[in-house]
Motif scaffolding. Structure first.
Motif, PDB file in Angstrom:
ATOM      1  N   ILE A 127     -33.286  37.714  75.060  1.00 16.32           N
ATOM      2  CA  ILE A 127     -32.173  38.415  74.273  1.00 16.32           C
ATOM      3  C   ILE A 127     -32.438  39.443  72.763  1.00 16.32           C
ATOM      4  O   ILE A 127     -31.614  39.843  72.719  1.00 16.32           O
ATOM      5  N   THR A 128     -33.410  39.216  72.788  1.00 15.10           N
ATOM      6  CA  THR A 128     -34.092  40.185  71.770  1.00 15.10           C
ATOM      7  C   THR A 128     -34.550  41.630  72.172  1.00 15.10           C
ATOM      8  O   THR A 128     -33.556  42.775  72.226  1.00 15.10           O
ATOM      9  N   LEU A 129     -34.614  41.548  73.958  1.00 13.14           N
ATOM     10  CA  LEU A 129     -34.433  42.939  74.149  1.00 13.14           C
ATOM     11  C   LEU A 129     -33.130  43.313  75.108  1.00 13.14           C
ATOM     12  O   LEU A 129     -32.919  44.275  74.786  1.00 13.14           O
ATOM     13  N   ILE A 130     -32.152  42.468  75.117  1.00  9.53           N
ATOM     14  CA  ILE A 130     -31.014  42.513  75.694  1.00  9.53           C
ATOM     15  C   ILE A 130     -30.718  43.181  74.551  1.00  9.53           C
ATOM     16  O   ILE A 130     -29.374  45.020  74.157  1.00  9.53           O
ATOM     17  N   ASN A 131     -30.538  42.475  73.345  1.00  7.46           N
ATOM     18  CA  ASN A 131     -30.281  43.665  72.273  1.00  7.46           C
ATOM     19  C   ASN A 131     -30.837  44.695  71.763  1.00  7.46           C
ATOM     20  O   ASN A 131     -29.787  45.649  71.322  1.00  7.46           O
ATOM     21  N   MET A 132     -32.021  45.347  72.180  1.00  9.59           N
ATOM     22  CA  MET A 132     -32.346  46.277  71.737  1.00  9.59           C
ATOM     23  C   MET A 132     -31.861  46.983  73.084  1.00  9.59           C
ATOM     24  O   MET A 132     -31.249  48.125  72.683  1.00  9.59           O
ATOM     25  N   LEU A 133     -31.174  46.326  74.223  1.00 11.18           N
ATOM     26  CA  LEU A 133     -31.032  47.142  75.576  1.00 11.18           C
ATOM     27  C   LEU A 133     -28.930  48.384  74.667  1.00 11.18           C
ATOM     28  O   LEU A 133     -28.797  49.167  74.696  1.00 11.18           O
ATOM     29  N   ILE A 134     -29.029  46.542  74.196  1.00  4.87           N
ATOM     30  CA  ILE A 134     -27.146  47.895  73.508  1.00  4.87           C
ATOM     31  C   ILE A 134     -27.662  48.650  72.557  1.00  4.87           C
ATOM     32  O   ILE A 134     -26.776  49.270  71.986  1.00  4.87           O
ATOM     33  N   ALA A 135     -28.460  48.293  71.504  1.00 11.26           N
ATOM     34  CA  ALA A 135     -28.836  49.445  69.610  1.00 11.26           C
ATOM     35  C   ALA A 135     -28.773  50.486  70.817  1.00 11.26           C
ATOM     36  O   ALA A 135     -28.571  51.809  70.181  1.00 11.26           O
ATOM     37  N   GLU A 136     -30.107  50.745  72.265  1.00  9.40           N
ATOM     38  CA  GLU A 136     -29.522  52.218  72.829  1.00  9.40           C
ATOM     39  C   GLU A 136     -28.727  52.722  73.072  1.00  9.40           C
ATOM     40  O   GLU A 136     -28.166  53.816  73.041  1.00  9.40           O
ATOM     41  N   ALA A 137     -27.679  51.600  73.600  1.00  9.06           N
ATOM     42  CA  ALA A 137     -26.805  52.579  74.176  1.00  9.06           C
ATOM     43  C   ALA A 137     -25.829  52.630  73.561  1.00  9.06           C
ATOM     44  O   ALA A 137     -25.160  53.634  73.379  1.00  9.06           O
ATOM     45  N   ASP A 138     -25.460  52.115  72.213  1.00  7.82           N
ATOM     46  CA  ASP A 138     -25.542  52.557  70.860  1.00  7.82           C
ATOM     47  C   ASP A 138     -26.032  53.380  70.217  1.00  7.82           C
ATOM     48  O   ASP A 138     -24.659  54.390  70.199  1.00  7.82           O
ATOM     49  N   ARG A 139     -26.927  54.088  69.966  1.00 10.56           N
ATOM     50  CA  ARG A 139     -27.423  54.780  69.815  1.00 10.56           C
ATOM     51  C   ARG A 139     -27.015  56.304  70.721  1.00 10.56           C
ATOM     52  O   ARG A 139     -26.835  57.643  70.065  1.00 10.56           O
ATOM     53  N   LEU A 140     -27.294  55.855  72.198  1.00  2.00           N
ATOM     54  CA  LEU A 140     -26.959  57.040  73.052  1.00  2.00           C
ATOM     55  C   LEU A 140     -25.065  58.229  72.642  1.00  2.00           C
ATOM     56  O   LEU A 140     -24.783  58.318  73.627  1.00  2.00           O
ATOM     57  N   GLY A 141     -24.811  56.603  72.719  1.00  2.00           N
ATOM     58  CA  GLY A 141     -22.990  56.400  72.371  1.00  2.00           C
ATOM     59  C   GLY A 141     -22.749  56.644  73.522  1.00  2.00           C
ATOM     60  O   GLY A 141     -21.358  57.145  74.346  1.00  2.00           O
ATOM     61  N   LEU A 142     -23.058  55.733  74.569  1.00  2.00           N
ATOM     62  CA  LEU A 142     -22.688  54.922  75.495  1.00  2.00           C
ATOM     63  C   LEU A 142     -21.963  54.198  75.902  1.00  2.00           C
ATOM     64  O   LEU A 142     -22.196  53.464  74.957  1.00  2.00           O
TER      65      LEU A 142
END
Length: 71
Positions: free
Chosen positions: A56-71
């Protein structure tokens, strides 16, 4: 709670499918990105199993990455 009820109340399939769509990755790429087996990814995506705390921590990191990249 029955298996059918557990699947119905499992929020992960929708979250994971939305994340995969945002990132534009295949099932194999999502599994690789999370460092898990393809079959584990598919079992989460279709509600057969739920991710545990570390995943879940890794999934949340991917969500944060997508947010940061504007995806």
């Amino acid at each position: 709670m029955s298996s059918v009820e557990e699947k119905k109340n499992n929020p992960w399939p929708n979250r994971l499918k939305a994340l995969q769509l945002r990132l534009g990755l295949s099932n194999h790429e999502m599994a690789d990105r999370l460092g898990i087996a393809y079959r584990v990814w598919v079992s989460w995506k279709y509600g057969e199993r739920q991710p545990q705390t570390g995943s879940i921590t890794l999934i949340n990191m991917l969500i944060a990455e997508a947010d940061r990249l504007g995806l």
